[in-house]
Each structure stands twice: as structure tokens, then as C-alpha cells.
Design an enzyme around this catalytic site. Structure first.
Site, mmCIF file in Angstrom:
data_model
loop_
_atom_site.group_PDB
_atom_site.id
_atom_site.type_symbol
_atom_site.label_atom_id
_atom_site.label_comp_id
_atom_site.label_asym_id
_atom_site.label_seq_id
_atom_site.Cartn_x
_atom_site.Cartn_y
_atom_site.Cartn_z
ATOM 1 N N ASP A 293 7.744 -40.915 -37.019
ATOM 2 C CA ASP A 293 6.721 -39.959 -37.474
ATOM 3 C C ASP A 293 6.183 -40.513 -38.779
ATOM 4 O OD1 ASP A 293 7.110 -38.097 -35.437
ATOM 5 O OD2 ASP A 293 8.820 -37.346 -36.222
ATOM 6 N N HIS B 61 17.444 -40.433 -39.537
ATOM 7 C CA HIS B 61 17.434 -39.928 -38.286
ATOM 8 C C HIS B 61 18.856 -39.581 -38.033
ATOM 9 C CE1 HIS B 61 16.807 -40.040 -34.109
ATOM 10 N NE2 HIS B 61 15.521 -39.817 -33.957
#
Ligand code: CMC
Length: 426
Positions: free
Chosen positions: A361, A304
């Protein structure tokens, strides 16, 4: 701490103001830098650039913190509903009971979409991706519901209309893609229940609404509701800064979210897990490929831009997999593959050194599969969840007294002035 920093270049020094956020985040205000010094700043991908000040969402990537309007996302996931969280983000505080009731009534009143919109849906080629359809249809809303003035009351109407209609439009696109009759929203059902019913009810088999599924969807959407200045939200703010209508700004956010490095990752994760399954459960090959710089393959659902620790949303999503699947008596082999892949990756020095942890996700696709959502609708589910955040950010930018049209600069590295050559001389 001083409230300026000093920039020295040659014989000149310049004082630049420092801005400190409520959580102690520090920024150097460079808005006058070019005018005063001739310099711009260069920050490809905006990894180190604040594009605005905001009161909506706080995240701390080092400590794994995410709060909406100051409230930890864990508390909202535990106690709130998506509708209430949407109100919190858009209006800046939790609603009273009366405000929540009025909000629910408005959402129900506006949940139908114009019948003529069905014609549009029916003419998309059958291979169309639902995200492309959703982005186009949200933009088309402007033609069916011309923009109202930006008075507080009319703005509220436009915003609520969009929140109400998006779930109907998403469910409709799914039904039409399967060649099934569309299901209309029901005023007796709450936001999430209504969506599930519009997705899965059929004339031959009425949909049974299960409380575990409704709760899972509430939490899924709460966790996706905002994430400060990510790619799609920045797209909404940037396009919105040209003062386009709300629908056009949101449509651009949907287009940005579609990308596999952003919201499209939830679909990409499940496709990756299926490929590993088809490869006989060969996790090691996936890990080795992800580490190989010459191979564009990445471990989807890992890493991320902001989180350099475990994404707090991923923790909740992982726990939800552990609870939801047994409750629904579902055994999904992809969950086992995901768990093992995580375990191997988290022991691997490449992932440790690069601070690569599962993001939201990684496990969210498994939750969506358990709910019955088809893989190509995963990113649409993310988009519905992110809508309150996009709206809140768009509204905040509209009300910002320092508002400016977004217009970054660049450093030109192309050829110097070159004379045009006629085609015969080239
Ligand atoms: N697998 C393997 N290596 C990775 C991964 C990954 N998933 N993510 C980052 N890296 C490596 C990358 O190769 C680079 O290595 P090096 O410095 O040795 O060249 C380093 O980590 C930094 O990568 P980056 O691309 O510069 O980092 P970024 O901040 O620009 O990218 C990211 C963030 C999310 C795009 C990236 O981690 C990624 O591509 N992840 C997979 C896609 C994904 O899961 N996206 C969903 C993000 S969360 C949902 C959302 O909010 O959008």
C-alpha cells in the site's frame, strides 16, 4: 523428522500429529486437543494459527516470496493479465487459449447489472464511502440473481457473474457519486480497459485508453489478487463456512478489507503523505510520532503481519511508479515524499529492529492517483483485485472434505455466577 510431537502436562503425555506443507511449513494438528486433554490453544489475532490447508497461495514472509498456484507473482506481473491470473487462482491452473476466450466471453456476457440496482445506488447518502456501498450492493446481488445450485457449471456461472459485475458496480458507484451518467460496459473492450472506460468516459470527453495505464491496472490487480489467509479472506472463509451464498461471503470480505490496517491502508497512506506535504514536508515528525508508543499514529504502508522483509509486491509497485509517472508525464510531489520517507524510515533503528518495510500500500496509491482514481475509490480497487482470491478460497473451503463451520473457542475471564439484582436495589 517425527510425524508427531509430544505434549507433556503433569503425568500425562499426548501425541499430536505434525502436518508438513509442500514448502516445508510445519504445523501441529491440535484438532483433537480439547477432546483428549481439556485444553484449547490461545492465539489472539491468530498470528500463529493455521485455519486451513490450502493449495492456492504460498507466501514466505522472511524471504519475501509470494506465489499463486506455485507461480511467482513477479512472473505473473511481468507476463500475465488480471483475467488470466483470476482464472489461475479460481481454476487451479493457467487456461488454454480456448478456455481464456470462453472465460472472456462469459465475463462480457455478464457485465451488465440489473437496471433496478441503479435505484439503490441513487439513494445512498452523498457522504457514503464507496466501500460501504460496494459491500451492500454485492450482498444485494443475491436478490437480483438468486443463487444457483452448487453444481460445477452453475457455480462457475455465479463466480463469473460476480467477477464480471463487480467492475461495473464499482464504476457505477463512482459515476453516480459525481452525479454523472453511468457508462455501460463495451463488449469490444478487455477487462481492465472496460473498467477504465466505464470510470472515465463522458459524453463530452471520450476516454482515451492508454496502454501504459491499462498495463499498470493489470499489474495492480494481479498483485492484489490473493494473499492467503489475511483478514478479509479469513472473513470470507469464516462467513462462508456457515454456508451463506457467495455474495454474502464476499460482502463480508469487502467490509473487512475496508479497515485502515488492511486494504484501507492505501487510502490512509495518501492521506498521510498529503498531511506531511501540508506540514511543509516534515518527515521527521511523522517518523517520531510512529515511534512514540503513546501516540496511536503509525506509518501507514509500513509493516506487515507476515512479511518481515520488503514486501515483493511493494518492490514491483515502486518500480511501476518510476516507470508510469514519467510515461504519463506526471510529476506527483507525493512520490518524492514517499521515497524520502522510506529512505529515512529504513535507516532508523526502530524500523530496522521491528522489521518494518514498505508494504504494497505504500506506493500503490501513487499509481492509482496517476491512473486518475480518486482517493476514496482506492480500497474499492483493492477489492476488485482481491475478488479472484476470495472466490478461490471460498470455493476451496466449499470443496474441503474436512469442512466445519468456523467456531473458535475462548478463555472466559468475566465474573463468576452472579445473581440478578432488581433495578431498585442497584
Ligand atoms: N508504524 C510504526 N510502528 C509499527 C508499524 C507502523 N506502521 N507497524 C507495526 N509497528 C510496530 C508496533 O507498534 C509494534 O511495536 P512494539 O512491539 O514495540 O509494541 C510492532 O511493530 C508489532 O506491531 P503489531 O501491530 O503487533 O504487528 P501486526 O503484525 O499485528 O500488524 C500491521 C501488522 C500491518 C497491522 C501493522 O504493521 C500496521 O498497522 N501497519 C500500518 C497499516 C498498514 O500499512 N496496513 C497494510 C498492510 S498490507 C495490506 C494488506 O494486506 O492488508
Amino acid at each position: 523428522m517425527t510425524d508427531t510431537v509430544t505434549l507433556t502436562y503433569g503425568d500425562h503425555t499426548y501425541e499430536l500429529p505434525v502436518i508438513i506443507g509442500t514448502e516445508g511449513e510445519k504445523a501441529i494438528d491440535i484438532s483433537r486437543l480439547r477432546a483428549d486433554t481439556g485444553f484449547i490453544t490461545l492465539d489472539t489475532g491468530y498470528g500463529n494459527t493455521g485455519s486451513c490447508t490450502s493449495n492456492i497461495t504460498f507466501m514466505d514472509g522472511e524471504r519475501g516470496i509470494l506465489r499463486y498456484r506455485g507461480i511467482p507473482v513477479e512472473q505473473l506481473a511481468e507476463n500475465s493479465t488480471f483475467k488470466e491470473t483470476a482464472y489461475l487462482l479460481i481454476h487451479g491452473r493457467l487456461p488454454t487459449q480456448q478456455e481464456l476466450t470462453e472465460f472472456s466471453i462469459m465475463l462480457n456476457d455478464h457485465s451488465l447489472v440489473h437496471e433496478d440496482m441503479k435505484n439503490f445506488y441513487q439513494h445512498f447518502p452523498s457522504a457514503s464511502h464507496p466501500m460501504g456501498i460496494l459491500s451492500a450492493m454485492v450482498n444485494a446481488l443475491r436478490s437480483f440473481y438468486p443463487a444457483l445450485n452448487n453444481t460445477a457449471e452453475e457455480l462457475n456461472m455465479t463466480v463469473t457473474r460476480l467477477l464480471a459485475k463487480i467492475r461495473t458496480m464499482a464504476a457505477m458507484s463512482y459515476k453516480i457519486s459525481r452525479g454523472h451518467t453511468t457508462v455501460y460496459p463495451r463488449p469490444d473492450l478487455a477487462y481492465c480497459e472496460n473498467f477504465l472506460n466505464m470510470m472515465f468516459d463522458t459524453p463530452v470527453k471520450p476516454y482515451e485508453i492508454k496502454k501504459e495505464v491499462v498495463r499498470a491496472l493489470e499489474v495492480f490487480w494481479i498483485l492484489h489478487a490473493d494473499h492467503e489467509q489475511n483478514c478479509s479472506t479469513s472473513a470470507v472463509r469464516m462467513v462462508g463456512s456457515a454456508r451463506v451464498n457467495l455474495y454474502a461471503a464476499i460482502s463480508s470480505g469487502i467490509a473487512a478489507l475496508w479497515g485502515p490496517l488492511h486494504g484501507g491502508a492505501n487510502q490512509a497512506v495518501v492521506e498521510m503523505l498529503k498531511a506531511i506535504q501540508a506540514d511543509g514536508g516534515n518527515y521527521r515528525r511523522a517518523i517520531e510520532r510512529a515511534k512514540d508508543r503513546s501516540d496511536p499514529f503509525r506509518l501507514m504502508g509500513f509493516g506487515h503481519r507476515v512479511y518481515k522483509t520488503y514486501d515483493p509486491r511493494a518492490k514491483i509497485m515502486k518500480k511501476m511508479c518510476d516507470q508510469l509517472l514519467p510515461a504519463l508525464k506526471i510529476e506527483d510531489p507525493l512520490l518524492e515524499i514517499a521515497r524520502e520517507l522510506e529512505e529515512i524510515a529504513r535507516k532508523d533503528t526502530y524500523f530496522i529492529d521491528h522489521n518494518l518495510y514498505p508494504n504494497i500500500d505504500f506506493y500503490s496509491g501513487i499509481v492509482l492517483r496517476a491512473i486518475g482514481i480518486p482517493t476514496n475509490m482506492f480500497t474499492v480497487m483493492f477489492a476488485i483485485g482481491r475478488l479472484p482470491g476470495w472466490i478461490a478460497q471460498w470455493k476451496e473451503s466449499l470443496e474441503d472434505p474436512r469442512w466445519k463451520v468456523s467456531r473458535p473457542r475462548q478463555i472466559y475471564l468475566g465474573p463468576l455466577t452472579t445473581d440478578y439484582t432488581p433495578i431498585q436495589e442497584r
